[in-house]
Write an enzyme that holds these catalytic residues in place. Structure first.
Site, PDB file in Angstrom:
ATOM      1  N   SER A 104      34.077  40.427  46.732  1.00 39.49           N
ATOM      2  CA  SER A 104      35.185  40.442  45.664  1.00 39.49           C
ATOM      3  C   SER A 104      35.257  39.085  44.850  1.00 39.49           C
ATOM      4  O   SER A 104      34.829  37.930  45.161  1.00 39.49           O
ATOM      5  CB  SER A 104      36.402  40.054  46.850  1.00 39.49           C
ATOM      6  OG  SER A 104      37.626  39.701  46.392  1.00 39.49           O
ATOM      7  N   HIS A 118      38.529  40.986  37.446  1.00 43.54           N
ATOM      8  CA  HIS A 118      38.356  41.203  38.777  1.00 43.54           C
ATOM      9  C   HIS A 118      37.622  42.290  39.176  1.00 43.54           C
ATOM     10  O   HIS A 118      37.310  43.368  38.292  1.00 43.54           O
ATOM     11  CB  HIS A 118      39.996  41.591  39.212  1.00 43.54           C
ATOM     12  CG  HIS A 118      39.624  42.442  40.506  1.00 43.54           C
ATOM     13  ND1 HIS A 118      40.135  43.732  40.531  1.00 43.54           N
ATOM     14  CD2 HIS A 118      39.664  42.282  41.697  1.00 43.54           C
ATOM     15  CE1 HIS A 118      39.968  44.293  41.637  1.00 43.54           C
ATOM     16  NE2 HIS A 118      39.529  43.309  42.608  1.00 43.54           N
ATOM     17  N   HIS A 151      35.332  49.817  29.424  1.00 43.70           N
ATOM     18  CA  HIS A 151      35.437  51.325  30.041  1.00 43.70           C
ATOM     19  C   HIS A 151      34.467  52.023  29.815  1.00 43.70           C
ATOM     20  O   HIS A 151      34.043  52.972  30.514  1.00 43.70           O
ATOM     21  CB  HIS A 151      36.622  51.673  29.124  1.00 43.70           C
ATOM     22  CG  HIS A 151      37.986  51.187  29.790  1.00 43.70           C
ATOM     23  ND1 HIS A 151      38.508  52.070  30.896  1.00 43.70           N
ATOM     24  CD2 HIS A 151      38.855  50.339  29.464  1.00 43.70           C
ATOM     25  CE1 HIS A 151      39.853  51.414  31.347  1.00 43.70           C
ATOM     26  NE2 HIS A 151      39.995  50.423  30.502  1.00 43.70           N
ATOM     27  N   HIS A 181      57.782  45.479  38.887  1.00 45.86           N
ATOM     28  CA  HIS A 181      58.953  44.821  38.605  1.00 45.86           C
ATOM     29  C   HIS A 181      59.402  44.198  37.385  1.00 45.86           C
ATOM     30  O   HIS A 181      60.248  44.074  36.894  1.00 45.86           O
ATOM     31  CB  HIS A 181      58.802  43.473  39.671  1.00 45.86           C
ATOM     32  CG  HIS A 181      57.975  42.623  39.423  1.00 45.86           C
ATOM     33  ND1 HIS A 181      56.601  42.823  39.711  1.00 45.86           N
ATOM     34  CD2 HIS A 181      57.913  41.380  39.030  1.00 45.86           C
ATOM     35  CE1 HIS A 181      55.928  41.745  39.472  1.00 45.86           C
ATOM     36  NE2 HIS A 181      56.648  40.957  38.976  1.00 45.86           N
ATOM     37  N   GLY A 264      42.120  36.851  58.107  1.00 45.62           N
ATOM     38  CA  GLY A 264      40.974  36.184  57.245  1.00 45.62           C
ATOM     39  C   GLY A 264      40.936  35.059  56.795  1.00 45.62           C
ATOM     40  O   GLY A 264      42.004  34.284  57.075  1.00 45.62           O
TER      41      GLY A 264
END
Lengths: 280, 280
Positions: A104, A118, A151, A181, A264
């Protein structure tokens, strides 16, 4: 934790080797910027709720001139899901044993023209076994060239495996990396996939290619933008934009939830949060 | 939204008048610090999912020298809960109509010696009606004198109504203002209460007294600390401490969740977030 089988050790080794190559490349970029920043690696152990050994991982973090804060975590954890959580995980309802290994990565960049990014890929084992992952680009100041390059490279990685992958996984990313939201996207997308099961070899090959695509394209984008001049106003925008990233990760991110629910390492889970963020 | 009855208009008026007095007092503190900062008030309307009128509120915010960012929101919203959400709200399972009015305040202070603070009181109406609220102190650098003064004043407000209130509600605050993922308290506590129903007059009187206690004690604490010298290291600690506040509000805060689930005004809901926060 049960002894690992071949698929579990092989995938873990891949995630670790990908981590090493990514960190070396990011450190090379820092050198090009005249910085001697390097990753600091901190191992951590996970303990099961009954006190037994539950795997662990290594958290890598660098504070540099180009990479204001980048975290790369490889974790390989296993044990028994809590009953409530097991109910929501495929193949864990009858036997709550699990093993999960993955990489990650989140990079928050100093220059507002360099997009934050990310990337995460993982292999999950319950009574079923599957791969999942994704990568998405988060530019404060979107740039068509970077977005298209990101992309295109992921599209190529997908196309080598299955013609349906890119259309499905890029759409999934659009839906997943979304702040309901605020009714805005978190960034300019990428791919998101999950539950690729039943064909270990081909899905592992695809997962490796997602890592390779990331390692190929993101450094190109960084090098293209890292020396571009920016204004105080650009930097103000960057810090506000990071606030949206914090909101996404704490309100919606599945990886964060998974980490918090499975005990974790808190520093590894929240390593994705930016070094500094603002809310007006 | 249905026309309001006497209890609904009376409580709404109280929350609005308390807001006016708090804002005047906070602006007076800014004057004492030589600043001419004042609150900016922004009205907002809420629309029901079927497009009908669903109440609204007024968001008040000030960026000052003492109050780095303070938000005071009064909202009075009503309509029909979504079926999933109604199931979790007392008295809403058979008839999902609701009305809620309340004041919500969060102050993030420039000087690390002045504690951040949160205060919220509210009146909820479904087929049942109840008061809830609380206040808690969040010092970066805890100070026994301030903590004791804050608790003593809330204890006095509670004691005037029911000898069980302070013990129960301060314990509830300890449990509620807690970050399970870090196993630390969010601050030094205060009170938290909910579901005070069946005795409108006495519970409304208690809720008013919680507001009065806050308005009495917090400005005293601010004036005592606002000119205390602080170091760069103190300010660094402040920004890290605010990161914990962000985590609490996005991961656990019921008011935030309530706002997001009921389509409240996003700027008002997230007004509680600090102006700037860091994660190491």
């Amino acid at each position: 934790m049960k002894p690992l089988d071949d698929q579990q050790t092989t995938t873990r080794s891949w995630f670790e080797s990908l981590r090493d190559r990514i960190c070396a490349e990011f450190e090379a970029i820092e050198r090009e910027a005249g910085s001697d920043a390097s990753f600091v690696f901190t191992p951590w152990d996970r303990t099961e709720s009954d006190g037994s050994e539950g795997g662990g991982g290594v958290r890598g973090q660098m504070t540099g001139q180009v990479f204001e804060k980048v975290g790369v975590n490889v974790s390989s954890v296993g044990g028994t899901f809590s009953p409530e959580f097991a109910a929501s995980i495929p193949g864990a309802d009858e036997d709550p044993s699990f093993f999960a290994t993955g990489i990650s990565l989140v990079a928050h960049m100093a220059n507002p023209h360099v997009p934050a990014v990310h990337m995460n890929t993982r292999f999950l084992t319950t009574t079923r076994r599957w791969f999942g992952g994704g990568a998405d680009l988060n530019p404060t100041i979107p740039n068509d060239e970077d977005t298209a390059a990101f992309h295109a490279r992921l599209r190529a990685a997908c196309a080598a495996h299955d013609p349906t992958f890119y259309p499905r996984f890029s759409k999934w990313a659009e839906e997943y990396f979304w702040l309901p939201h605020r009714n805005v996207a978190r960034g300019v997308g990428g791919i998101f996939y999950d539950r690729l099961e039943d064909h270990f070899d081909s899905h592992f090959a695809f997962t490796r290619d997602v890592g390779e695509a990331f390692l190929d394209v993101f450094p190109q984008i960084v090098r293209r933008r890292m020396n571009q001049p920016f204004t105080d106003e650009d930097r103000t925008k960057l810090l506000e934009y990071r606030g949206r990233y914090v909101e996404f990760n704490l309100l919606y991110d599945r990886g964060t939830l998974f980490g918090l629910k499975t005990g974790g390492n808190i520093d590894a889970i929240l390593m994705s949060l930016p070094p500094v963020a603002t809310w007006s």
